[in-house]
Design an enzyme around this catalytic site. Structure first.
Site, mmCIF file in Angstrom:
data_model
loop_
_atom_site.group_PDB
_atom_site.id
_atom_site.type_symbol
_atom_site.label_atom_id
_atom_site.label_comp_id
_atom_site.label_asym_id
_atom_site.label_seq_id
_atom_site.Cartn_x
_atom_site.Cartn_y
_atom_site.Cartn_z
ATOM 1 C CG ASP A 287 -4.798 -4.247 33.467
ATOM 2 O OD1 ASP A 287 -5.228 -4.508 32.321
ATOM 3 O OD2 ASP A 287 -5.483 -4.363 34.499
ATOM 4 N N GLY B 15 -12.441 -3.648 37.045
ATOM 5 C CA GLY B 15 -11.914 -3.802 35.687
ATOM 6 C C GLY B 15 -11.333 -2.539 35.072
ATOM 7 N N PRO C 287 -11.772 3.482 40.694
ATOM 8 C CG PRO C 287 -13.979 3.265 39.984
ATOM 9 C CD PRO C 287 -12.729 4.022 39.737
HETATM 10 O O1 PMV Z 1 -11.444 -7.453 34.457
HETATM 11 P P1 PMV Z 1 -10.325 -6.985 33.656
HETATM 12 O O2 PMV Z 1 -10.491 -5.629 33.085
HETATM 13 O O3 PMV Z 1 -8.996 -7.217 34.281
HETATM 14 O O4 PMV Z 1 -10.347 -7.792 32.300
HETATM 15 C C1 PMV Z 1 -10.231 -9.155 32.167
HETATM 16 C C2 PMV Z 1 -10.103 -9.438 30.731
HETATM 17 C C3 PMV Z 1 -10.309 -10.909 30.378
HETATM 18 O O5 PMV Z 1 -10.210 -10.999 28.972
HETATM 19 C C4 PMV Z 1 -11.661 -11.392 30.809
HETATM 20 C C5 PMV Z 1 -9.263 -11.800 31.029
HETATM 21 C C6 PMV Z 1 -7.860 -11.635 30.497
HETATM 22 O O6 PMV Z 1 -6.935 -12.052 31.211
HETATM 23 O O7 PMV Z 1 -7.670 -11.139 29.383
#
Ligand code: PMV
Length: 326
Positions: free
Chosen positions: A156, A109, A105
């Protein structure tokens, strides 16, 4: 010739938000993937057909929608930019048909956009006759993501490329972590879309208002990550769960939880989860519950009853990979 690449999504096990202030985040690839298939096209445009609700053609930067509205151009932009980045790196000036299927999805996150960038880079690279190295895939897909997000850490893209578990620290970058456990999870999606940048800004404001308290929170988060990594190396699942619960307490205290997330966290804990917390930016999006392999169904049902959409998942050791259809 047709080439497909599959890349896994991710979940942050511990350390989100505190990672922005230098602490370690532990990130795991999940066995939910996106697939990107690339084939030749007669003209110079990029035609993207996706199951994300949008399909259309890019001629240079001009988007023409075929299904869905023109707003789909923004959703498909990371795919276009990833393809263009690889074409440019190989000094190729040609069009492509790109087909996208996603089991991750969006905007909750789970790393869907990073996985799409990685799979597109790997598929286009292979289509052009090159087996890009993992490092090249991370670097090309991060470059592409920079054009979409303002300040991507590259985490990611790294996890979708390598698979498994990685530890990320701002100062030290990425370390891969070996663990034999499957790390069985139930992910609970609240269905509430949120903006990571807004959540990060909220924490920054809180740090301005309460610097002493927030520094202590950071110090606690430092120990949370350390103890989590230690328990992970020993496959001590019960201990991992307990540390996740502590992490959730810290995340709630810095203001990034949400009533809907808390409901799912409590439902999971009451139904056999070893630990549960929000994952990623918070404010909506997803939570994760650590479970035993056999206990996942019960946790999943509890999350559903509490109003979430459960996704049964576990660690994916395989990162991005490609295959050729003749
Ligand atoms: O929402 P996601 O899974 O992309 O996670 C963001 C993670 C944070 O620590 C909140 C922001 C970051 O850039 O690390």
């Amino acid at each position: 010739m047709k080439v497909t690449a599959a890349a896994p999504g991710k979940t942050i096990l511990v350390g989100e938000h505190f990672v922005v202030y230098g602490e370690a985040a532990v990130v795991m690839a999940i066995n939910r993937r996106v697939q990107v298939t690339v084939e030749d096209r007669k003209d110079r445009s990029l035609y993207i057909a996706s199951d994300l609700g949008f399909s259309g053609t890019f001629v240079e930067d001009e988007y023409t929608a075929e299904t869905g509205d023109v707003g789909g151009g923004t959703v498909l932009e990371p795919i276009k930019i990833s393809a263009q980045t690889v074409l440019k790196a190989f000094e190729e000036n040609r069009g492509l048909n790109i087909a996208v299927q996603s089991a991750i999805p969006m905007a909750v996150g789970l790393g869907s956009s990073g996985a799409l960038a990685v799979a597109t880079v790997a598929a286009v690279g292979k289509f052009l006759g090159s087996d890009l190295s993992e490092e090249e895939i991370v670097s090309l897909s991060t470059e592409a993501e920079k054009a979409v997000h303002i300040n991507p850490s590259g985490i990611d893209q790294a996890i979708s490329t390598y698979g498994g578990v990685i530890v990320y620290k701002k100062k030290e970058g990425i370390t891969r972590l070996k663990t034999t456990s499957d790390i069985p999870l139930v992910i609970g999606n609240t269905g509430i879309q949120r903006n990571t940048g807004t959540m990060v800004d909220g924490v920054r404001m809180k740090r301005k208002q309460f610097p002493e308290i927030m520094n202590l929170m950071n110090a606690a988060a430092n120990h949370v990550s350390r103890q989590f990594i230690d328990a992970l190396k020993r496959d001590a699942l019960n201990r991992l769960g307990e540390v996740m619960d502590i992490n959730q307490g810290l995340l709630m205290a810095i203001g990034v939880s949400h009533e809907a997330l808390e409901r799912l966290v409590y439902a999971a804990r009451a139904n056999g989860a070893l630990g549960a917390k929000l994952t990623g930016a918070g404010g909506g999006g997803c939570m994760i519950a650590l479970a035993t392999l056999d206990g996942r169904e019960r946790v999943s049902e509890a999350i559903r009853r509490a109003g979430g959409t459960p996704i049964i998942a576990k660690k994916a050791d395989q990162g991005v990979h490609c295959w050729i259809h003749e």
